[in-house]
Design an enzyme around this catalytic site. Sequence first.
Site, short mmCIF file in Angstrom:
data_model
loop_
_atom_site.label_atom_id
_atom_site.label_comp_id
_atom_site.label_asym_id
_atom_site.label_seq_id
_atom_site.Cartn_x
_atom_site.Cartn_y
_atom_site.Cartn_z
N LEU A 315 98.41 16.26 67.00
CA LEU A 315 97.48 15.14 66.93
C LEU A 315 96.31 15.37 67.87
O LEU A 315 96.50 15.75 69.02
CB LEU A 315 98.18 13.85 67.37
CG LEU A 315 99.23 13.26 66.44
CD1 LEU A 315 100.31 12.60 67.25
CD2 LEU A 315 98.58 12.25 65.51
N ASP A 316 95.12 15.14 67.37
CA ASP A 316 93.95 15.15 68.23
C ASP A 316 93.97 13.84 69.02
O ASP A 316 94.46 12.84 68.53
CB ASP A 316 92.70 15.24 67.35
CG ASP A 316 91.44 15.09 68.16
OD1 ASP A 316 91.34 15.77 69.20
OD2 ASP A 316 90.58 14.29 67.77
N LYS A 317 93.48 13.86 70.27
CA LYS A 317 93.51 12.63 71.06
C LYS A 317 92.33 11.71 70.74
O LYS A 317 92.51 10.63 70.19
CB LYS A 317 93.51 12.93 72.56
CG LYS A 317 93.53 11.66 73.41
CD LYS A 317 93.54 11.95 74.90
CE LYS A 317 92.18 12.34 75.45
NZ LYS A 317 91.25 11.21 75.60
#
Lengths: 634, 71
Positions: A315-317
């Site tokens: 997951l990208d933040k």
Amino acid sequence: MKQLKSWWQSPKQRRQLLTAISGLLILLALAGKYLLNQTNWHNGLMAAAALIAGSDIALRAWYSLRRRHISIELLVTIAAAGALIIGEYWEAAAVTFLFLFGAYLEARTLGQTRRILQGLLELAPTTAIVLRDGRQVEVMPHEVQPGETVLVKPGTKIPVDGDVIDGRSAVDESAITGESIPAEKVAGTAVYAGTVNQAGLLKVKATGVGADTTLARIIRRVEEAQEEKAPTQRFIERFARWYTPFIILLSGAAYLVTRDLELALTLLVIGCPGALVISTPVSIVAGIGRAAKGGILIKGGEYLENAGKISALALDKTGTLTIGQPVVTDVVVLQAAVAAGDNGELSVMEKNEQQALYWAAIAEAGSEHPLAQAIMAAVDADDLIPAADEFETFTGHGVQAVYLGHEIGVGTTGLMADLGIPVPAAAHQALDNLQAEGKTAVIVALDGSVIGVLGIADQLRPTAPEMIRRLQVVGLKKIVMLTGDNARTAQAIAGAAGIQDVRASLLPEDKLKMIRQLQAEGHVVAMVGDGINDAPALATADIGIAMGAAGTDVAIETADIALMTDDLLKIPEALQLSRATLNNIRQNVIIALVTVALLLAGVLLGKVHMAGGMLIHEASVMIVILNGMRLLRT
Amino acid sequence: MKTLLRSQDLSCPSCVAKIENALQGLKGVNDAKVHFNTGRIEVEHDPDTAPTAVLVQTVRETGYEAVVAAF
């Protein structure tokens, strides 16, 4: 009479009529035999039933044969004709009737899985009211020119993609986003063709019309996805291509060896690999259709099968797990400041906080920095932020400004040192505390002394912890957060979301390497992201998931899975649906293979006869379709 | 010209080849593709020698109802 003629010319209705008559004759024949003991009646009526139902099958067989195509209808026609010749009237009637009736039921049920798309097609708007030379003109939606102003009355469909220029309303966007709560629309917000204006009058400037709308793109995308063959389907079709010729040969060989005509004919009856060829498509059409209804666009069967096998999720933040917009989360007041605005009824505490923010906002008003936006947004909406008299930016350190003779400084300890302002121990303490929480901290100084410290942070989406929990329930083993941010900020966000595995301070190409590394460990990796800097990682992952795709065409066209909204809970839903679909395909293939094997064995051993064979065959097709349809209700 | 037909009657993928063969056998039809999963039938044709009504009639002869669709 005219009615009857049009009925006759419609192949569907003609077939329904023939099926009904043939079924009725079979009932009469059975009644004649068992209630009145009339065997002659029975045979005559059965033969008539077979001829009526068989006429349509034979006709279609003939059309195909004329075009040099050996169809399933031809096999059934030969079998039924053979049965009539050897006096097996009941078998002939049952085979032809079941063939027609089965096809009718199957088309009807399959139609329901295709109907979700039909629903999308029906959403397409039919008229648009355009303002031309100050007058309202009604035109077809695709005749609207981009840039023209469209008037959307309450209760009508929005005919184009565009931006609201005037008016305020709630719009039901469930068709596009899967979100059931209407979205608020005011001047400046985007609206989509096919969504329904519920409350007020809207003036919309058209940006996309006809085939160039989000709705048209979704329909195109969903159809291409449903038509794209999954690996399982390609395999099955190769198998099926050989199955029918094999059965024909087997039938011939069986007759030569056993001289049993009925056995040979029965083999022809089960020569259609119906359940097998339909097993995968029905699951895929249902799975992709169901996902589209929930605002999840899956690129195709292959991606659906892959998504069902995902074992690791990256997951990208920023912008994915978080909202992507920093907000002021903490205001630490160190010293009461002079009032710069009227704060009405607030408590002393709130007054002091607002004063610190207010002074900071005046200084930041001229800055383009993202943190400046956050500080200005935190000031009470009622207060207008005045422009500073003097303003200076210290890149990387902060800003300094003068307003009504007061000197304001907002920035780091470095800025304070530059300005010669002493930073008290309490301020250092506040800075340390905020930074330990992963927040960005800035000092606010007024007239040479520090009045407060502001904590600013990007906020976790409220649904993030629930998403992580659901992903674990779905059975995802590895969840990794990837971010370009520093480790402390990353840890704070990951901790709040419930993610253990964090990789911080990554450059875009590092994210790609992390994906490769996970793949090297044997994982099937999905990557969720939104930004352009995630594009390489999204492309490298086995499944790239793009969020908030409703406005961005590129995401709809390129992502393996595109989520129309920013709702994180759609991610576990998409994975869960993919898994359910993959399971469904496997069940269907097994049902179909087992049926074919049992039927073949049964026929060769003489346990299954013509009518029974056809019944089992059609029943297995129905079971496979009904099993696929279960996906629509998950 | 490209015309799109839609049919709700396709019940077994064996009909795909049947309908494609029938359409491709028509004079004026360059290409025909049947998508079983969605019931879409795409036809590349010359509307003068093979008008849309003829396409619909040909599909009908193979035993399936189809209608012309905008998209």
